[in-house]
Design an enzyme around this catalytic site. Structure first.
Site, PDB file in Angstrom:
ATOM      1  N   CYS A   1     -12.366  -5.870 -11.587  1.00 43.04           N
ATOM      2  CA  CYS A   1     -13.821  -6.009 -11.492  1.00 43.04           C
ATOM      3  C   CYS A   1     -14.516  -4.675 -11.782  1.00 43.04           C
ATOM      4  O   CYS A   1     -15.718  -4.653 -12.031  1.00 43.04           O
ATOM      5  CB  CYS A   1     -14.219  -6.551 -10.124  1.00 43.04           C
ATOM      6  N   HIS A   2     -13.751  -3.591 -11.795  1.00 43.48           N
ATOM      7  CA  HIS A   2     -14.358  -2.288 -12.141  1.00 43.48           C
ATOM      8  C   HIS A   2     -14.762  -2.232 -13.621  1.00 43.48           C
ATOM      9  O   HIS A   2     -15.478  -1.331 -14.036  1.00 43.48           O
ATOM     10  CB  HIS A   2     -13.395  -1.136 -11.813  1.00 43.48           C
TER      11      HIS A   2
ATOM     12  N   ASN B   1     -14.395  -9.537  -4.604  1.00 41.32           N
ATOM     13  CA  ASN B   1     -13.048  -9.599  -5.198  1.00 41.32           C
ATOM     14  C   ASN B   1     -11.979  -9.207  -4.171  1.00 41.32           C
ATOM     15  O   ASN B   1     -11.944  -8.062  -3.739  1.00 41.32           O
ATOM     16  CB  ASN B   1     -12.994  -8.634  -6.400  1.00 41.32           C
TER      17      ASN B   1
ATOM     18  N   GLU C   1      -8.774   4.639 -17.524  1.00 35.31           N
ATOM     19  CA  GLU C   1      -8.531   3.721 -18.631  1.00 35.31           C
ATOM     20  C   GLU C   1      -9.041   4.266 -19.966  1.00 35.31           C
ATOM     21  O   GLU C   1      -8.592   3.839 -21.030  1.00 35.31           O
ATOM     22  CB  GLU C   1      -9.156   2.350 -18.320  1.00 35.31           C
TER      23      GLU C   1
ATOM     24  N   TYR D   1     -22.630  -7.502 -16.457  1.00 43.96           N
ATOM     25  CA  TYR D   1     -22.745  -8.649 -15.564  1.00 43.96           C
ATOM     26  C   TYR D   1     -23.273  -9.847 -16.350  1.00 43.96           C
ATOM     27  O   TYR D   1     -22.821 -10.979 -16.157  1.00 43.96           O
ATOM     28  CB  TYR D   1     -23.690  -8.325 -14.393  1.00 43.96           C
TER      29      TYR D   1
END
Lengths: 160, 185
Positions: free
Chosen positions: B156-157, B148, B183, B125
């Site tokens: 945003c993850h 979001n 990912e 953040y």
């Protein structure tokens, strides 16, 4: 997107899901099964086009039925302008086994004077209450009730 | 007398062809639950996980953008195909037009910046706060990420706490963990 502004109208998807059947039922009675879908499509497209500018969303069903009524009147006018290519067929010559049992009755309904016809169709094909009929026809409840009454009286006389 | 599916589809196609659908809606199945997808003519405007109520999401978009909202699956075909490939692990970068009209100026800045975090990596953040020029505004950054409107596609993850703790997620932490694990491959 042309206009981006705040409004309290529900998504048109919900309006369609909720009232499409009532609109089609009304049109089936008003213009007959064969022309009902065309009128239905035009009603819904006109409604969708005008929807963001509709100020008051409190009687969406009445608003849709008002548009449907205008489309039905247009369809009647268009039909009146069409020349009939040959003499009317002898009704006894063709036996339509698929005819709905009510067809004769609806033909009689179509022959009623305009106010009575609309009131009867709204009451019995559209399953509308008298306040709703009065709203769609821009008239009073008493007058709506009177039109249905007169229409039924006439039908009874003719079918006797 | 009922309006059948064919009649409904003819109406939806004509409405779309005449340019009368301001917001097109569709849904798709995914490993993180059914996704509700919405697009304006400008682009993808909203994705909702299935913990959100469909009627409420549509109602909110009707109020904020336009009430001419209809099921129009075709407009979302490209998005759906890319999401399918993303969830299968074969697509790393989304290439779809985005409509940012549901986000305010600051949130948009934060989310655009977030969209540049590469597939498979994370930022804190605090990193994002520095990136948008408000080094002390990491709390506001958290709020912007939490609001979001286009999760997964705007990733945003990929934003976690300094030190590696997972942080929060509007869609719930199990979904965030699942996406990060996907990912990592």
């Amino acid at each position: 997107m042309s206009t981006v502004k705040a409004t309290a109208l529900p998504p048109f998807q919900f309006v369609f899901e909720k009232h499409a059947n009532a609109v089609l039922t009304f049109l089936n009675g008003a213009v007959g099964v064969s022309e009902a879908e065309d009128c239905f499509q035009e009603t819904m497209l006109s409604a969708l086009r005008a929807y963001p500018r509709l100020g008051d969303g409190s009687n969406l069903r009445g608003w849709l039925l008002t548009i449907a009524r205008r489309k039905a009147i247009d369809a009647h006018r268009a039909r009146a302008r069409r020349p009939s290519p040959v003499a009317d067929p002898d009704p006894g010559a063709v036996v339509d086994t698929h005819a709905e049992p009510d067809d004769g009755l609806w033909d009689q309904v179509r022959g009623l004077p305009s106010k009575q016809r609309k009131a009867v169709v709204l009451r019995f094909a559209g399953d509308k209450s008298y306040p709703e009929i009065a709203a769609v026809m821009s008239t009073t409840q008493d007058s709506a009730r009177q039109s249905v009454h007169e229409g039924l009286k006439k039908l009874r006389r003719e079918l006797r | 007398m009922t309006v059948d599916l064919a009649m409904t589809n003819r109406f939806l196609e004509r409405a779309e062809a005449k340019g009368l659908v301001d917001v097109a809606v569709s849904t798709m199945d995914s490993p993180v639950g059914t996704l509700l997808l919405m697009a304006t003519p400008r682009g993808l405007v909203r994705i909702a996980f299935d913990y959100e109520n469909r009627d409420e999401v549509l109602g909110e978009v009707a109020t904020r953008l336009s009430p001419r909202i209809l099921d129009a699956p075709r407009r979302l075909d490209a998005v759906r195909r890319q999401l399918d490939r993303y969830f299968a692990g074969t697509l790393r970068d989304f290439n779809v037009p985005i409509d940012w009209s549901l986000t305010g100026d600051f949130a948009r800045k934060v989310l655009r910046r977030t969209a540049r975090i590469p597939y498979g990596s994370v930022e804190s953040y605090a990193d994002v706060a520095v990136g948008v020029g408000t080094p002390r505004g990491y709390r506001a950054v958290g709020n912007a990420l939490g609001s979001n409107p286009i999760p997964v596609v705007v990733p945003c993850h990929r934003v976690v706490r300094t030190g590696g703790a997972i942080g929060g997620y509007g869609g719930g932490l199990p979904r965030k963990r699942w996406l990060l694990a996907l990912e990592k491959g």
